[in-house]
Every structure is written in structure tokens, then in C-alpha cells.
Scaffold this motif. Structure first.
Motif, short mmCIF file in Angstrom:
data_model
loop_
_atom_site.label_atom_id
_atom_site.label_comp_id
_atom_site.label_asym_id
_atom_site.label_seq_id
_atom_site.Cartn_x
_atom_site.Cartn_y
_atom_site.Cartn_z
N GLU A 73 0.88 -1.23 0.02
CA GLU A 73 -0.39 0.38 -0.07
C GLU A 73 1.04 1.16 0.15
O GLU A 73 0.04 1.91 -0.46
CB GLU A 73 -1.29 -0.16 1.00
CG GLU A 73 -1.53 1.30 1.13
CD GLU A 73 -2.30 1.47 -0.52
OE1 GLU A 73 -2.99 2.15 -0.47
OE2 GLU A 73 -3.78 -0.08 -0.53
N ARG A 74 2.50 1.28 1.10
CA ARG A 74 2.77 2.84 0.57
C ARG A 74 3.91 2.54 -1.09
O ARG A 74 3.80 3.74 -0.95
CB ARG A 74 4.01 2.59 1.70
CG ARG A 74 3.39 2.21 3.41
CD ARG A 74 3.98 2.83 3.84
NE ARG A 74 5.44 2.86 4.06
CZ ARG A 74 7.04 2.98 4.73
NH1 ARG A 74 6.87 1.75 5.37
NH2 ARG A 74 7.53 3.09 4.42
N ARG A 95 2.24 1.80 -3.58
CA ARG A 95 0.85 2.25 -3.81
C ARG A 95 0.84 3.87 -4.29
O ARG A 95 0.58 4.10 -5.19
CB ARG A 95 -0.21 1.28 -4.52
CG ARG A 95 -0.42 0.12 -5.02
CD ARG A 95 -1.79 -0.25 -4.37
NE ARG A 95 -1.87 -2.13 -4.71
CZ ARG A 95 -1.68 -2.86 -3.85
NH1 ARG A 95 -2.09 -2.26 -2.72
NH2 ARG A 95 -1.79 -4.23 -4.70
N THR A 96 0.98 4.63 -3.13
CA THR A 96 1.29 5.46 -2.49
C THR A 96 2.29 6.08 -3.12
O THR A 96 1.24 7.24 -4.08
CB THR A 96 0.64 5.76 -0.79
OG1 THR A 96 -0.84 4.86 -0.85
CG2 THR A 96 0.91 7.09 -1.38
N ARG A 135 1.92 6.75 -6.97
CA ARG A 135 0.46 7.36 -7.29
C ARG A 135 1.24 8.86 -7.39
O ARG A 135 0.76 10.10 -8.22
CB ARG A 135 -0.95 7.45 -6.49
CG ARG A 135 -1.56 6.13 -7.16
CD ARG A 135 -2.99 5.74 -6.25
NE ARG A 135 -3.41 6.35 -4.86
CZ ARG A 135 -3.01 4.82 -4.57
NH1 ARG A 135 -3.54 3.70 -5.04
NH2 ARG A 135 -2.57 5.20 -3.11
N ASP A 136 1.70 9.55 -6.13
CA ASP A 136 2.38 10.79 -6.22
C ASP A 136 3.60 10.82 -7.68
O ASP A 136 3.12 11.85 -7.56
CB ASP A 136 2.89 10.69 -4.76
CG ASP A 136 2.00 10.57 -3.25
OD1 ASP A 136 0.78 10.84 -3.96
OD2 ASP A 136 2.40 10.56 -2.36
#
Length: 60
Positions: A41-42, A44-45, A48-49
Motif C-alpha cells: 500500500e505504501r 502504491r501511494t 500514485r504521488d
């Protein structure tokens, strides 16, 4: 200290910072690939950023 030495010192500090951040990203990727849900999840974030920054032309 002369200008050349200041430039060398600045470059060294910049390289050390880049290396540290790349190691952190590699560690995160390795954990994500090993099945760590939080790491996935980290990442993926983070992805995205970066994608938003590249799309908006705000890369720093």
C-alpha cells in the motif's frame, strides 16, 4: 575552503541522500514483493504521488 571543494561537498551530500532514499525504496519494494500488505500500500501511494507529479510537471 574554495568553490570547487564546496561543490564537491554538496555533490557528495546529494549522492548520499539519493542513495539513502533509493535504499529505502528498494527495501519497500522487496517487502511488498514478499507479501507485506502495508509495504504494498505504501508503494502504491508512492507510485500514485510520483505519477501525479510527473503528469502535473511538478517534479522536484
Amino acid at each position: 575552503m574554495n568553490i570547487e571543494q564546496l561543490a564537491i561537498d554538496y555533490l557528495d551530500a546529494l549522492l548520499e541522500t539519493c542513495l539513502k532514499e533509493h535504499r529505502e525504496h528498494i527495501n519497500l519494494i522487496e517487502r511488498a514483493l514478499a507479501g507485506d500488505g502495508d509495504a504494498r500500500e505504501r508503494f502504491r501511494t508512492f507510485a500514485r504521488d510520483v505519477s501525479r507529479q510527473l503528469s502535473g510537471g511538478t517534479v522536484q
